[in-house]
Design a protein around this motif. Structure first.
Motif, PDB file in Angstrom:
ATOM      1  N   LEU A  58     -41.909  24.507 -25.752  1.00  0.00           N
ATOM      2  CA  LEU A  58     -42.833  25.229 -26.626  1.00  0.00           C
ATOM      3  C   LEU A  58     -42.124  26.383 -27.327  1.00  0.00           C
ATOM      4  CD1 LEU A  58     -45.676  25.650 -27.783  1.00  0.00           C
ATOM      5  CD2 LEU A  58     -46.182  27.054 -25.758  1.00  0.00           C
ATOM      6  N   ALA A  59     -41.352  27.151 -26.577  1.00  0.00           N
ATOM      7  CA  ALA A  59     -40.618  28.270 -27.190  1.00  0.00           C
ATOM      8  C   ALA A  59     -39.584  27.765 -28.194  1.00  0.00           C
ATOM      9  CB  ALA A  59     -39.933  29.109 -26.116  1.00  0.00           C
ATOM     10  N   LEU A  60     -38.890  26.700 -27.856  1.00  0.00           N
ATOM     11  CA  LEU A  60     -37.876  26.172 -28.760  1.00  0.00           C
ATOM     12  C   LEU A  60     -38.485  25.573 -30.022  1.00  0.00           C
ATOM     13  CD1 LEU A  60     -35.429  24.603 -26.159  1.00  0.00           C
ATOM     14  CD2 LEU A  60     -34.979  26.573 -27.649  1.00  0.00           C
ATOM     15  N   LEU A  61     -39.609  24.875 -29.886  1.00  0.00           N
ATOM     16  CA  LEU A  61     -40.282  24.335 -31.072  1.00  0.00           C
ATOM     17  C   LEU A  61     -40.785  25.467 -31.966  1.00  0.00           C
ATOM     18  CD1 LEU A  61     -42.238  21.326 -29.544  1.00  0.00           C
ATOM     19  CD2 LEU A  61     -40.272  21.220 -31.093  1.00  0.00           C
ATOM     20  N   THR A  62     -41.219  26.558 -31.344  1.00  0.00           N
ATOM     21  CA  THR A  62     -41.631  27.735 -32.114  1.00  0.00           C
ATOM     22  C   THR A  62     -40.440  28.299 -32.871  1.00  0.00           C
ATOM     23  OG1 THR A  62     -43.345  28.238 -30.480  1.00  0.00           O
ATOM     24  CG2 THR A  62     -42.689  30.028 -31.972  1.00  0.00           C
ATOM     25  N   ALA A  63     -39.320  28.432 -32.193  1.00  0.00           N
ATOM     26  CA  ALA A  63     -38.109  28.960 -32.829  1.00  0.00           C
ATOM     27  C   ALA A  63     -37.648  28.044 -33.964  1.00  0.00           C
ATOM     28  CB  ALA A  63     -36.998  29.129 -31.800  1.00  0.00           C
ATOM     29  N   VAL A  64     -37.733  26.739 -33.755  1.00  0.00           N
ATOM     30  CA  VAL A  64     -37.329  25.784 -34.801  1.00  0.00           C
ATOM     31  C   VAL A  64     -38.217  25.942 -36.034  1.00  0.00           C
ATOM     32  CG1 VAL A  64     -37.233  23.321 -35.390  1.00  0.00           C
ATOM     33  CG2 VAL A  64     -36.315  24.112 -33.212  1.00  0.00           C
ATOM     34  N   LEU A  65     -39.521  26.079 -35.824  1.00  0.00           N
ATOM     35  CA  LEU A  65     -40.438  26.263 -36.943  1.00  0.00           C
ATOM     36  C   LEU A  65     -40.110  27.547 -37.707  1.00  0.00           C
ATOM     37  CD1 LEU A  65     -43.036  25.318 -38.448  1.00  0.00           C
ATOM     38  CD2 LEU A  65     -44.300  26.788 -36.881  1.00  0.00           C
ATOM     39  N   VAL A  66     -39.951  28.638 -36.978  1.00  0.00           N
ATOM     40  CA  VAL A  66     -39.650  29.922 -37.610  1.00  0.00           C
ATOM     41  C   VAL A  66     -38.308  29.864 -38.334  1.00  0.00           C
ATOM     42  CG1 VAL A  66     -39.151  32.361 -37.145  1.00  0.00           C
ATOM     43  CG2 VAL A  66     -41.099  31.259 -36.031  1.00  0.00           C
TER      44      VAL A  66
ATOM     45  N   PRO B  85     -25.089  35.028 -42.069  1.00  0.00           N
ATOM     46  CA  PRO B  85     -25.076  34.574 -43.464  1.00  0.00           C
ATOM     47  C   PRO B  85     -26.141  33.492 -43.669  1.00  0.00           C
ATOM     48  CG  PRO B  85     -22.919  34.276 -42.423  1.00  0.00           C
ATOM     49  CD  PRO B  85     -23.853  34.764 -41.378  1.00  0.00           C
ATOM     50  N   ARG B  86     -26.576  33.287 -44.892  1.00  0.00           N
ATOM     51  CA  ARG B  86     -27.655  32.333 -45.162  1.00  0.00           C
ATOM     52  C   ARG B  86     -27.348  30.938 -44.646  1.00  0.00           C
ATOM     53  NH1 ARG B  86     -28.284  33.868 -51.186  1.00  0.00           N
ATOM     54  NH2 ARG B  86     -27.087  31.965 -51.291  1.00  0.00           N
ATOM     55  N   PHE B  87     -26.111  30.459 -44.827  1.00  0.00           N
ATOM     56  CA  PHE B  87     -25.791  29.102 -44.380  1.00  0.00           C
ATOM     57  C   PHE B  87     -25.894  28.984 -42.863  1.00  0.00           C
ATOM     58  CE2 PHE B  87     -21.653  31.106 -43.990  1.00  0.00           C
ATOM     59  CZ  PHE B  87     -21.140  30.562 -42.828  1.00  0.00           C
ATOM     60  N   SER B  88     -25.665  30.073 -42.147  1.00  0.00           N
ATOM     61  CA  SER B  88     -25.738  30.048 -40.688  1.00  0.00           C
ATOM     62  C   SER B  88     -27.154  29.861 -40.177  1.00  0.00           C
ATOM     63  CB  SER B  88     -25.163  31.335 -40.098  1.00  0.00           C
ATOM     64  OG  SER B  88     -23.786  31.414 -40.349  1.00  0.00           O
ATOM     65  N   VAL B  89     -28.138  30.333 -40.933  1.00  0.00           N
ATOM     66  CA  VAL B  89     -29.532  30.175 -40.513  1.00  0.00           C
ATOM     67  C   VAL B  89     -29.867  28.689 -40.406  1.00  0.00           C
ATOM     68  CG1 VAL B  89     -31.946  30.669 -41.065  1.00  0.00           C
ATOM     69  CG2 VAL B  89     -30.194  32.395 -41.518  1.00  0.00           C
ATOM     70  N   ALA B  90     -29.428  27.896 -41.368  1.00  0.00           N
ATOM     71  CA  ALA B  90     -29.667  26.454 -41.323  1.00  0.00           C
ATOM     72  C   ALA B  90     -28.959  25.822 -40.126  1.00  0.00           C
ATOM     73  CB  ALA B  90     -29.220  25.795 -42.616  1.00  0.00           C
TER      74      ALA B  90
ATOM     75  N   SER C 142     -29.242  23.515 -34.623  1.00  0.00           N
ATOM     76  CA  SER C 142     -28.831  23.592 -33.216  1.00  0.00           C
ATOM     77  C   SER C 142     -30.027  23.829 -32.302  1.00  0.00           C
ATOM     78  CB  SER C 142     -27.806  24.706 -33.012  1.00  0.00           C
ATOM     79  OG  SER C 142     -26.642  24.427 -33.747  1.00  0.00           O
ATOM     80  N   THR C 143     -30.924  24.689 -32.737  1.00  0.00           N
ATOM     81  CA  THR C 143     -32.122  24.957 -31.946  1.00  0.00           C
ATOM     82  C   THR C 143     -33.008  23.720 -31.900  1.00  0.00           C
ATOM     83  OG1 THR C 143     -32.000  27.271 -32.626  1.00  0.00           O
ATOM     84  CG2 THR C 143     -34.066  26.546 -31.644  1.00  0.00           C
ATOM     85  N   ALA C 144     -33.088  22.993 -33.005  1.00  0.00           N
ATOM     86  CA  ALA C 144     -33.870  21.751 -33.026  1.00  0.00           C
ATOM     87  C   ALA C 144     -33.292  20.733 -32.057  1.00  0.00           C
ATOM     88  CB  ALA C 144     -33.912  21.178 -34.439  1.00  0.00           C
ATOM     89  N   LEU C 145     -31.980  20.606 -32.018  1.00  0.00           N
ATOM     90  CA  LEU C 145     -31.339  19.680 -31.077  1.00  0.00           C
ATOM     91  C   LEU C 145     -31.628  20.095 -29.634  1.00  0.00           C
ATOM     92  CD1 LEU C 145     -29.514  17.270 -30.540  1.00  0.00           C
ATOM     93  CD2 LEU C 145     -27.554  18.800 -30.742  1.00  0.00           C
ATOM     94  N   THR C 146     -31.563  21.380 -29.368  1.00  0.00           N
ATOM     95  CA  THR C 146     -31.872  21.875 -28.028  1.00  0.00           C
ATOM     96  C   THR C 146     -33.338  21.610 -27.686  1.00  0.00           C
ATOM     97  OG1 THR C 146     -30.193  23.596 -28.318  1.00  0.00           O
ATOM     98  CG2 THR C 146     -31.756  23.904 -26.515  1.00  0.00           C
ATOM     99  N   ALA C 147     -34.239  21.810 -28.645  1.00  0.00           N
ATOM    100  CA  ALA C 147     -35.663  21.539 -28.420  1.00  0.00           C
ATOM    101  C   ALA C 147     -35.892  20.069 -28.093  1.00  0.00           C
ATOM    102  CB  ALA C 147     -36.479  21.957 -29.640  1.00  0.00           C
ATOM    103  N   VAL C 148     -35.237  19.196 -28.844  1.00  0.00           N
ATOM    104  CA  VAL C 148     -35.379  17.757 -28.592  1.00  0.00           C
ATOM    105  C   VAL C 148     -34.854  17.412 -27.197  1.00  0.00           C
ATOM    106  CG1 VAL C 148     -34.557  15.467 -29.294  1.00  0.00           C
ATOM    107  CG2 VAL C 148     -35.373  17.089 -31.011  1.00  0.00           C
TER     108      VAL C 148
END
Length: 184
Positions: free
Chosen positions: A17-25, A40-45, A50-56
């Motif tokens: 739940l926390a990771l999916l929240t972080a991925v959305l944000v 930097p902007r490219f790092s946010v993506a 990476s957070t999405a992969l961890t959430a999955v």
């Protein structure tokens, strides 16, 4: 051993739940084309991916552990076909729906360059449906759903998600041209 599986299944769901929240944000911040906390902007993506992969990973652990747990009695069909579970079919079905949406997002993410930007983006909008469905699943079928600490945790996640979505919908969002054309 059953208690360990049950505890791990619960914990991995809570972390999901926390990771999916972080991925959305992070997805919303990435779309804005703005930097985040000195990145930097490219790092946010990259952090978003990476957070999405961890959430999955945690979501697969959550579902897989509950499939192995004899107390949960979650079968393969319960994990992929919504609303057919023997126990608490509505709330488990919401979790299954969220899981199916995650699978669709992962597959389209992997095929992004073959699908094209427009198709990828259209399917990626499912993330906005995914989060509240997963949230409802957590509140409805989670073992800890009635506890004060979990309520505070879940509603803090809801606050973060709602704040990000409201910002996304606001006039102040104004994504950059680089974000609009997928170069973030």
């Amino acid at each position: 051993m059953n208690e360990v599986l049950w505890a791990f299944g619960r914990a991995s769901g809570i972390v999901s739940l926390a990771l999916l929240t972080a991925v959305l944000v992070l997805g919303i911040v990435s779309r804005s084309g703005r930097p985040l906390a000195g990145l930097p902007r490219f790092s946010v993506a990259l952090v978003h991916r990476s957070t999405a992969l961890t959430a999955v990973t945690f979501l697969v652990l959550h579902v897989g552990t509950l499939m192995l747990d004899p107390h949960a009695k979650l079968g393969l069909s319960d994990a992929v076909v919504p609303f057919v579970a023997g126990w608490n079919p509505f709330w488990v079905g919401l979790g299954t729906t969220a899981f199916d949406l995650v699978v669709a997002l992962v597959v389209t993410g992997l095929l992004r360059h073959r699908l094209g930007q427009r198709a990828f983006r259209a399917i990626h909008w499912a993330a906005y449906a995914l989060w509240p469905i997963a949230f409802a699943h957590a509140l409805g079928s989670g073992t800890d759903a009635g506890s004060l600490w979990f309520q505070a945790y879940a509603w803090a996640c809801a606050g973060a998600a709602a704040s990000a979505v409201l910002w996304r919908l606001s006039a102040g969002f104004a994504e950059t041209a680089a974000a609009r054309f997928g170069r973030v």
